[in-house]
Design an enzyme around this catalytic site. Structure first.
Site, short mmCIF file in Angstrom:
data_model
loop_
_atom_site.label_atom_id
_atom_site.label_comp_id
_atom_site.label_asym_id
_atom_site.label_seq_id
_atom_site.Cartn_x
_atom_site.Cartn_y
_atom_site.Cartn_z
N ASP A 214 0.83 -1.21 0.00
CA ASP A 214 0.00 0.00 0.00
C ASP A 214 0.87 1.26 0.00
O ASP A 214 2.05 1.21 0.35
CB ASP A 214 -0.92 -0.04 1.23
CG ASP A 214 -2.24 0.67 1.00
OD1 ASP A 214 -2.33 1.50 0.08
OD2 ASP A 214 -3.19 0.40 1.76
N ASP B 66 -10.81 2.09 -3.26
CA ASP B 66 -11.39 1.76 -1.95
C ASP B 66 -12.91 1.72 -2.03
O ASP B 66 -13.57 1.27 -1.09
CB ASP B 66 -10.96 2.80 -0.90
CG ASP B 66 -9.57 2.51 -0.37
OD1 ASP B 66 -9.08 1.37 -0.57
OD2 ASP B 66 -8.97 3.41 0.24
C1 GLA Z 1 -5.77 1.97 2.08
C2 GLA Z 1 -6.19 0.81 1.24
C3 GLA Z 1 -7.24 0.00 1.97
C4 GLA Z 1 -6.70 -0.46 3.29
C5 GLA Z 1 -6.24 0.74 4.10
C6 GLA Z 1 -5.53 0.30 5.36
O1 GLA Z 1 -6.78 2.91 2.18
O2 GLA Z 1 -6.64 1.23 0.01
O3 GLA Z 1 -7.64 -1.10 1.20
O4 GLA Z 1 -5.65 -1.37 3.09
O5 GLA Z 1 -5.32 1.54 3.35
O6 GLA Z 1 -5.07 1.37 6.10
#
Ligand code: GLA
Length: 730
Positions: free
Chosen positions: A478, A548
């Site tokens: 990430d 997301d």
């Molecule tokens: C980002 C990712 C999510 C999740 C969060 C965790 O927003 O896109 O899928 O993994 O971080 O903090």
């Protein structure tokens, strides 16, 4: 032969599939762009340059040099020598001057495709799949050589371009802009299509006619970004999904970029793509080299759909790598939306037990398993297990999950550092920051200075320690914030502006190490959802978390936009719980499954707590996904609906390459009163063959009928409903 040099006209003809690209060396050894479009039989098209007509030869004066410079369709235009349009290259030479003047020096043509060092790029699987042309241009005064590299793929309408700048003189030279590709069009009758958005609504398709002057999308965020994707298509005004000409450009890079079209005084259009020149500098000492990342160019004479399918084929075979490239991906369940930070090993095992029983194949433990992280305000950089949450350690948890017959995956955010972390307390200067200025935090975190090898080595050591001590088979990498106050404690003042690019190179270095040392691990990239959905990342990870936003109705736009140039099989897509955590919308479980099936497929919910009816539906949904996934991974994708123009419904199809079967999906986003059933025309079938839909084997219809007249979607009552059809050739 894909690339031919015509000695008489001094022109190069690159043939890629049924497209061709022509450039020529003209007077005084300038390099001019001649043509890019449908393949033509002619060996010499240099008459198109009209060098013997106005404005190159004014009737009364001798040729005015400035006029010539400002009108020639340059292949790689330079700054400050009379071409006032946007340029590809600018420098500061030893005298302090910004003028730069490249002339043709030599060229070579060879089979195959070179791999740029330290950068992602498309590749050939065998040398006969493509040919490469390298043209060396020189600026004797500045002591520079620029090698323009073109690769034409034999069977695909795809050409890649990049540029390598070498200091061949005895003095330092500062590069202030090095773009990767420029293409000149002899018209301004074009539309520009870009993919724009924001967090949770990435890559919406926007289209507008180009106008006089400059228009651009870009990123100065240090990543390719949620806001603008490094993709642009130029097309005729009349171009639609299935007809008309389109030229697609996609930058194989994950940092700052620019994608720009400029319409000049004669209504010619110059299109440019490369690393953003704003805040870019690179110092080249004698003998040193700078490599500009690759631009992929795809031409289609049959609409945007064909352009997308060429990108998909290219990326599936010539960009994405690794063991999972051609395999169905494990069906995963991710605990982020299920638990957020509130989990223990026990809770995860309960989820895994239930998931395993339903046929889910992998548990992914998301953010919150390390350091003291119970919210997003600390511990990034402390990549050791939080034993308060995971009593007994990571290995014990992984072993338990493995014992259920499931794989185990883990979330990392390797580029980040929380001010509240052991790492920051030990190495505050490892965070990207400008001395004397407050840190601008975002999600309470800073970005690590990945230009520094010792930083990368240290982080990698921590990651390795985790990977070597438990059976981790998937990583979600990430990246949850953009860069600010960009400066490095390790670079001298005159090199600070190199950090943007050095940072990206550092990220690539670590991804390269990870994928080389752990070839069996499936890597999924992610950046606050889909802020780094770009070809650079696809080179390292065969899939990227698309957004997301897991709401199936919102995903219609996100996934359709993403499919403009990225293969659906690379889109991270999950079924999540409802009401959806981002939109609050409740969509039937079946529709959520149908939409997630377009991508990698998985679950993002607490399977122990969802309604029983949804839980009961999971095994069937998994069977359905498995049944059709080969079509998503290897078939041709057709956008049939257009949710950007008509948000009431969407439809798409995946057709087997041999046209023996097709998956057709329809989603009714909004139900309308007093409406008839819909007739929707299929695409991509064999017109001369007969097909039946699997649920009614006795009804046989020709591909021609299905495409000319359509299939009937009965009136469906209710919003957010979906239908799936499977056509099989008789
Ligand atoms: C980002 C990712 C999510 C999740 C969060 C965790 O927003 O896109 O899928 O993994 O971080 O903090």
């Amino acid at each position: 032969m894909s690339i031919i040099y015509n000695e008489n006209s001094r022109s190069f003809k690159l043939v890629a599939g049924n497209s061709c690209y022509i450039l020529a060396v003209v007077s005084e050894n300038y390099l001019a762009h001649v043509y890019y479009g449908t393949a033509l039989p002619d060996d010499d098209l240099t008459y198109l340059l009209r060098l013997d007509t106005y404005p190159f030869t004014p009737e009364v004066n001798n040729r005015d040099r400035g006029v010539f410079m400002d009108n020639l369709p340059f292949e790689y235009p330079c700054y400050n020598i009379g071409d006032y349009r946007e340029h590809a290259l600018s420098i500061i030479d030893k005298t302090g001057s910004a003028a730069c003047d490249l002339r043709y020096k030599s060229h070579k043509i060879y089979d195959g495709k070179p791999a740029p060092e330290g950068l992602p790029a498309t590749f050939v699987n065998s040398p006969d799949e493509a040919q490469t042309l390298e043209i060396v241009m020189e600026d004797k005064s500045a002591g520079l050589e620029v090698t323009l590299i073109y690769t034409a793929f034999e069977k695909l309408n795809a050409i890649t371009r990049s540029a390598v700048v070498k200091n061949v003189g005895g003095e330092n030279v500062k590069l202030t802009r090095v773009l990767s590709a420029v293409v000149e069009f002899d018209t301004d009758e074009l539309d520009m299509i870009t993919l724009n958005g924001s967090w949770a609504r990435e890559r919406f398709v926007e289209r507008h006619p180009i106008r006089r002057g400059k228009q651009l999308i870009d990123s100065l965020r240090g990543e390719s970004s949620h806001q603008n994707n490094p993709f642009t298509a130029l097309c005729e005004h009349k171009t639609d999904e299935d007809s008309g000409k389109a030229w697609g450009f996609n930058f194989v890079y994950s940092g700052n970029f620019v994608s720009e079209a400029e319409v000049d005084q004669h209504r010619q259009t110059r299109y440019l793509m490369g690393i953003n020149g704003t805040d870019f500098e690179w110092h080249l000492a004698p003998g040193e080299v700078f490599t500009a990342p690759e631009v992929v160019m795809v031409y289609s004479d049959s609409g945007l759909g064909q352009m997308s399918r060429t990108f998909h084929d290219l990326y599936r075979r010539h960009l994405i790598r690794g063991e999972y490239r051609d395999k169905r991906r494990p069906i995963l369940i991710n605990n982020w939306e299920a638990t957020y930070f509130d989990f223990t090993a026990e809770k995860l095992v309960k989820i895994a037990e239930q998931a395993a029983a339903l046929g889910i194949e992998m548990l992914v433990m998301d953010d919150g398993w390390f350091g003291k992280r119970n919210s997003d305000n600390c511990s990034l950089g402390d990549w050791f297990v939080n034993e308060d949450k995971l009593a007994g350690g990571l290995k014990a948890l992984v072993d338990k999950v493995n014992a259920l017959g499931m794989k185990f995956g883990l979330w990392f955010e390797p580029e980040m550092i929380s001010p509240n972390s052991e790492l920051f307390r030990a190495h505050p200067d490892w965070a990207i920051q400008t001395k004397g200025r407050a840190l601008t935090l975002c999600r309470e975190q800073c970005v690590l200075d990945y230009s520094r090898k010792e930083v990368r080595d240290y982080v990698y050591g921590m990651i390795k320690n985790i990977l070597d001590n438990a059976n981790i088979e998937y990583i979600k990498w990430d990246m949850n914030r953009q860069l600010t106050e960009v400066a490095s404690a390790a670079l001298p003042p005159e090199r600070q502006r190199e950090l943007w690019h050095r940072y990206v190179l550092g990220v690539y270095d670590l991804m390269n190490r990870l994928t080389t040392d752990y070839p069996h691990i499936l890597l999924e990239n992610c950046s606050g959802g889909g802020a780094r959905f770009d070809p650079g990342m696809l080179y390292y990870s065969p899939q990227i978390w698309c957004s997301d936003d897991t709401d199936a109705i919102e995903r219609l736009k996100i996934q359709a936009g993403t499919s403009m140039c990225y293969p659906c099989s690379a889109m991270g897509a999950h079924v999540s719980d409802c009401p959806n955590h981002i939109t609050g919308r409740t969509v039937p479980f079946e529709t959520r499954g149908h939409v997630a099936m377009v991508g990698t497929f998985g679950y993002e919910l607490d399977v122990t707590r969802i309604p029983q009816a949804d839980r009961d539906a999971i095994p069937g949904q998994i069977e359905e996904f498995k049944k059709y996934n080969h079509l998503v991974r290897t078939g041709d994708h057709y956008r049939i609906g257009n949710v950007f123009e008509d948000a009431e419904w969407d439809a798409w199809a995946f057709v087997a390459k041999d046209k023996s079967e097709a998956l057709f999906e329809f989603v009714q986003a909004v139900s309308r009163p007093n409406r008839r059933s819909r007739r929707i025309k299929m695409k991509g079938l064999d017109a001369g063959a007969y097909y039946y839909e699997e649920s009614s084997p006795d009804v046989k219809l020709s591909g021609a009928a299905l495409m000319e007249c359509g299939v009937i979607i009965p009136n469906i009552s209710g919003d957010y409903r979906s239908r799936l059809m499977h056509f099989i050739r008789v």
